[in-house]
Design a protein around this motif. Structure first.
Motif, PDB file in Angstrom:
ATOM      1  N   UNK A 118       0.852  -1.227   0.166  1.00 13.39           N
ATOM      2  CA  UNK A 118       0.188   0.008  -0.006  1.00 13.39           C
ATOM      3  C   UNK A 118       0.958   1.412   0.194  1.00 13.39           C
ATOM      4  N   UNK A 119       0.709   2.281  -0.764  1.00  4.99           N
ATOM      5  CA  UNK A 119       1.111   3.674  -0.886  1.00  4.99           C
ATOM      6  C   UNK A 119       0.141   4.744  -0.443  1.00  4.99           C
ATOM      7  N   UNK A 120       0.655   5.460   0.248  1.00  5.38           N
ATOM      8  CA  UNK A 120      -0.108   6.793   0.422  1.00  5.38           C
ATOM      9  C   UNK A 120       0.638   7.954   0.455  1.00  5.38           C
ATOM     10  N   UNK A 121       0.241   8.829  -0.376  1.00  5.92           N
ATOM     11  CA  UNK A 121       0.975  10.254  -0.291  1.00  5.92           C
ATOM     12  C   UNK A 121      -0.119  11.267   0.028  1.00  5.92           C
ATOM     13  N   UNK A 122       0.396  12.299   0.710  1.00  6.56           N
ATOM     14  CA  UNK A 122      -0.278  13.419   1.372  1.00  6.56           C
ATOM     15  C   UNK A 122       0.490  14.596   1.222  1.00  6.56           C
ATOM     16  N   UNK A 123       0.273  15.521   0.128  1.00  2.00           N
ATOM     17  CA  UNK A 123       1.098  16.611  -0.156  1.00  2.00           C
ATOM     18  C   UNK A 123       0.269  18.149   0.005  1.00  2.00           C
ATOM     19  N   UNK A 124       1.236  18.863   0.301  1.00  4.58           N
ATOM     20  CA  UNK A 124       0.349  20.247   0.484  1.00  4.58           C
ATOM     21  C   UNK A 124       1.448  21.191  -0.372  1.00  4.58           C
ATOM     22  N   UNK A 125       1.350  21.862  -1.201  1.00  8.57           N
ATOM     23  CA  UNK A 125       2.237  22.785  -2.044  1.00  8.57           C
ATOM     24  C   UNK A 125       1.606  24.214  -2.204  1.00  8.57           C
ATOM     25  N   UNK A 126       2.273  25.246  -2.183  1.00  5.60           N
ATOM     26  CA  UNK A 126       1.702  26.593  -2.652  1.00  5.60           C
ATOM     27  C   UNK A 126       3.087  27.478  -3.008  1.00  5.60           C
ATOM     28  N   UNK A 127       2.250  28.708  -3.613  1.00  2.00           N
ATOM     29  CA  UNK A 127       3.361  29.617  -3.861  1.00  2.00           C
ATOM     30  C   UNK A 127       2.596  30.996  -4.080  1.00  2.00           C
ATOM     31  N   UNK A 128       3.315  31.980  -3.747  1.00  2.00           N
ATOM     32  CA  UNK A 128       2.704  33.387  -3.822  1.00  2.00           C
ATOM     33  C   UNK A 128       3.835  34.312  -4.415  1.00  2.00           C
ATOM     34  N   UNK A 129       3.266  35.144  -5.286  1.00  2.00           N
ATOM     35  CA  UNK A 129       4.416  35.881  -6.118  1.00  2.00           C
ATOM     36  C   UNK A 129       3.638  37.448  -6.344  1.00  2.00           C
ATOM     37  N   UNK A 130       4.509  38.295  -6.493  1.00  2.00           N
ATOM     38  CA  UNK A 130       4.403  39.716  -6.504  1.00  2.00           C
ATOM     39  C   UNK A 130       5.206  40.268  -7.600  1.00  2.00           C
ATOM     40  N   UNK A 131       4.728  40.831  -8.811  1.00  3.85           N
ATOM     41  CA  UNK A 131       5.753  41.462  -9.785  1.00  3.85           C
ATOM     42  C   UNK A 131       5.337  42.897 -10.197  1.00  3.85           C
ATOM     43  N   UNK A 132       6.391  43.655 -10.451  1.00  4.35           N
ATOM     44  CA  UNK A 132       6.098  44.920 -10.796  1.00  4.35           C
ATOM     45  C   UNK A 132       6.836  45.321 -12.312  1.00  4.35           C
ATOM     46  N   UNK A 133       6.304  46.098 -12.922  1.00  7.41           N
ATOM     47  CA  UNK A 133       7.127  46.408 -14.221  1.00  7.41           C
ATOM     48  C   UNK A 133       7.043  48.039 -14.424  1.00  7.41           C
TER      49      UNK A 133
END
Length: 828
Positions: free
Chosen positions: A439-454
């Protein structure tokens, strides 16, 4: 008197030279197309300059991804600028170029979304199959017939430089270190850290693919081979619009989908649902010869002399997969040219498989069967993979300052995956029956936050800066048990591996134009912190490192639609949790596997020199020379050992930093309309790969010349009927311990459009027409010589029907009214 005599001829000469000077002086028209409702750029629009009063076409261009366009080398005079793109009203503006003002800077031009499709009036310019930007190659896949009814995997199979193997792993120019984005963000559905699958993304939802081999500083440095950004379709028409589709495939395959979009005023709501069921047979074989010590049955000790064992395996299986993918979102235009977008994309995937493995192993030294390697095995597996992407996007522009832009975004992806495998084995040596449970079990949480200015600098310059934070936490659990046999005791194993990774980034870049020179250069700073814990053994590791990643591009415009380009970037490929987990997997008693917590990230520097040219008949060609050097290369490494638990001669696989890899070669991408009804496009590349192993006991080098070819031929015998044939070829390519052998396939598709206003489309496609696609490998090393054959069902016929509905069907009176409105101005 003398002065008067001279002045007369000089005055005459001056008067005669005025028209010549005026004719010699040239002008230009520049601007940016924006959506009048949201303020978003309008890319890939057709911009045409018409001469007054006869309306002859003087120049044309296509807007970039930022909505910007430029028409150069224009004679002075009075013109009409016309902008046209699907989903928007035609925009027109009168432009005058004079000797006092030869350059018309139009700034931001706002196109109004079309409430109706002006089928009697509007002629929409067709996007080229491949276009090149300053730091990316954009592939228009919306009209790829050979992927209709398929998934993102089918789409990527026809993208230049990209390959997808039978497991769904993506490679770019033969390299596997690829980062996949969806609309510029990491996702659990694209084979990223979440281990998702590209098969969860419907081909019908994809508008274009961006292939970025030398990304700018704005992009993540992760992905040593580069970035593939999948851009999803977005509907800009007013009112309620949608597409319903369904399809059937041979051997129990079917899919349905529904896409809806409602736009009114400042609000745009969108949603889609995609269901698919897929059944595929698989088969394969393995012939492997190993040489090393074995266990002496009389003494229980390894023999002093090496024994040569020969293993032959036959595999046959049937795999089932069912997926449900939903996409819901809202886009709202806030005051002061601001836009807010919220979206959720849950995905639910279940799968099962049945497989038979027949193994026959012979000790050629003793000329007798090997007990543990001679068996019949039945595998049955069942599992699910559920994930979602929750995204937030904010954008603000300043119409009074074209080019100034502030964007912010965030994505959060939870993923849960479970898989159970039960195996029944019969050992032919004594007829003993044994079982295995995994039996295999994977529990994953991932995220990203970004700010850009030109921030624009002057008329043609710009400065960009931004910050990004990326994180992931995973809990990977594995349980294994097997009953006793004559050669091994009953065995129970458990693994719990906890892993965390955090990457913080800052970047700045400078870009712009100096005459005909386009430039872009930047620097990205990334701080990486990782931590892993194997709970069963208590083995724990942490790593922290800071890296700088420079990048730069220079492009120079030559006469007659030509351009040369030079670029460089430095990239990184970080090991993932599966590669780092030190747990020893014994589920296959002949091939043990374990991760390596000592793995270091691999780094790559890549330089490219390119040339591209466009022709008046819409033909184009682009040639790119590239060179890359990868250090601390991560690869799988197999060796022959004596199993410390059973004493059997087995192979052991792990991941190692084996040394360095060098690639250099040429790539050609082109498009050629042979006739109004026949268009060719394709790509070809040849490069040398050199793998140099320096971190092992015995250094060695492996190299070869690799060649790839893709060719698409599209026929349009009638206005409503299209036929497409695609050919793909890839020559053998070396790895650290062997090579992947030749692959070749031909796909074909036909599309018929019918019903009033062309609302209905019927598409028949056949993938791998000649059933030639297979994935074969050679592996060799000290005491190891192996050849494997792998075949996944690839020749499949699909019949798909789609129906477009919405506000396209307005009355002729409404069309004439809108035509009259657009003839006036069209821009807000």
């Amino acid at each position: 008197m003398f002065v008067k005599k001279i002045t007369g001829p000089l005055a005459l000469l001056a008067l005669l030279s005025v028209p010549a000077l005026a004719q010699a002086q040239t002008g230009a028209v520049r601007g940016t197309l924006l959506d009048a409702t949201t303020g978003q750029p309008v890319p890939f629009a057709s911009v045409v300059l018409l001469h007054l009063p006869d309306s002859t076409v003087v120049a044309d261009a296509q807007t970039a991804e930022t909505g910007a366009f430029a028409l150069q080398n224009l004679k002075l005079g009075t013109y009409v600028l016309r902008a046209n793109v699907l989903g928007y009203r035609v925009g027109r503006r009168e432009v005058s170029l004079t000797s006092a003002a030869p350059v018309a800077q139009l700034g931001s031009l706002r196109l109004r979304p079309a409430a109706t499709k002006l089928t009697e009036v509007v002629v929409t310019a067709e996007r080229p199959p491949v276009s090149t930007g300053l730091d990316k190659r954009v592939v228009n896949v919306a009209k790829d017939l050979t992927a209709v009814g398929g998934t993102a995997t089918d789409v990527l199979q026809n993208v230049p430089s990209v390959a997808v193997d039978q497991t769904g792993a993506v490679s770019l120019r033969g390299k596997s270190g690829v980062t996949i984005f969806i609309d510029g963000k990491p996702t659990g559905a694209a084979g990223g850290a979440g281990g998702g699958s590209l098969d969860q993304i419907a081909a019908s939802s994809i508008d274009r693919i961006e292939v970025i081999t030398n990304p700018s500083a704005r992009y993540d440095a992760a992905g040593s081979a580069g970035i593939i950004n999948i851009i999803l379709k977005k509907n800009q028409r007013d009112g309620l619009n949608g597409v319903a589709a369904g399809g059937l495939g041979t051997r129990n395959k079917y899919n349905t989908s529904l896409t809806l979009n409602y736009r009114k005023g400042k609000l745009n709501a969108f949603g889609s649902y995609d269901f698919r069921h897929d059944q595929r047979f698989t088969n394969g074989s393995l012939d492997q010869t190993t040489s090393g010590p074995v266990l002496d049955p009389a003494t229980g000790q390894p023999t002093p002399d090496a024994h040569t064992l020969y293993l032959h395996q036959e595999r046959n299986g049937l795999a089932y997969q069912t997926s449900h993918a939903v996409r819901l979102g809202l886009e709202y235009a806030l005051p002061h040219d601001q836009t807010l977008t919220l979206a959720a994309q849950p995905r639910f995937n279940t799968y099962s498989s049945d497989e038979t493995i027949l193994s026959r192993q012979l000790d050629q030294t003793l000329n007798q069967p090997v007990y543990v390697g001679t068996s019949d095995r039945q595998n049955a597996s069942l599992g699910h993979n559920n994930s979602a992407d929750f995204t937030f996007d904010y954008r603000r522009v300043w119409p009074a300052r074209p080019g100034r832009e502030l964007t912010a975004g965030a994505v959060y992806t939870p993923l849960s995956a479970d898989n159970a495998l039960a195996a029944d084995l019969r050992y032919l040596g004594d007829g003993v029956l044994a079982t295995q449970q995994q039996t295999f079990h994977t529990n994953l949480h991932q995220g990203a936050a970004q700010v850009d200015f030109t921030q624009p600098l002057g008329e043609k310059g710009r400065f960009e800066t931004g910050a990004k934070s990326t994180w992931q936490r995973s809990d990977n659990r594995y349980d294994f048990s097997s009953t006793a046999t004559s050669a091994s005791p009953a065995l129970t194993q458990q693994s719990v591996f906890l892993y965390q990774e955090y990457v913080q980034a800052l970047y700045a870049s400078l870009g712009g134009e100096l005459g005909k020179l386009h430039y872009q250069g930047g620097l990205r700073l990334e701080q990486t912190n990782t931590h892993g814990l194997q709970q069963q053994t208590g083995q724990e590791f942490s790593r922290s490192y800071l890296n700088l990643f420079p990048s730069g591009t220079l492009a120079y415009d030559l006469p007659r639609e030509q351009q040369v380009q030079l670029s460089y970037s430095r990239r990184v490929q970080r090991p993932n949790q599966g590669e780092l987990n030190p747990f020893l997997d014994r589920s296959d008693p002949l091939n043990l596997r374990a991760g390596n917590p000592a793995l270091l990230p691999e780094y790559e520097g890549q330089a490219e020199l390119g040339y591209q040219k466009g022709f008046a008949n819409k033909a184009s060609v682009a040639v790119t020379g590239f060179y890359s050097l990868e250090t601390q290369t991560i690869t799988s490494f197999r060796q022959v050992i004596s199993d410390p638990l059973t004493g059997n001669q087995v192979t052991s696989s792990s991941r190692l930093n084996i040394g360095q890899e060098t690639n250099y070669g040429l790539e050609l991408v082109g498009a050629l309309p042979l006739a109004a009804w026949w268009k060719l496009s394709g790509s070809a590349s040849t490069f040398r790969r050199l793998v140099r192993t320096t971190l092992l006991a015995s250094d060695y080098t492996n190299s070869n010349i690799v060649g790839t070819t893709r060719l698409n031929s599209t026929f349009t015998p009638t206005k409503k009927f299209d036929v497409q044939v695609s050919l793909n070829y890839r020559s053998p390519v070396v790895t650290a311990q062997g090579r992947r052998l030749t692959s070749f396939n031909v796909d074909a598709a036909a599309k018929y459009t019918f019903l009033p206003e062309d609302r209905g489309t019927l598409t028949l496609r056949v993938s791998d027409v000649f059933n030639t696609l297979q994935f074969n490998f050679l592996a060799y090393g000290p005491g190891l010589d192996s050849q494997s054959y792998n075949k996944r069902e690839s020749r499949v016929a699909f019949l798909n029907f789609s129906y477009r509905f919405g506000r396209d069907g307005e009355s002729a009176k409404s069309k004439r009214k809108e035509e009259k409105e657009d003839a006036g101005r069209g821009f807000e």
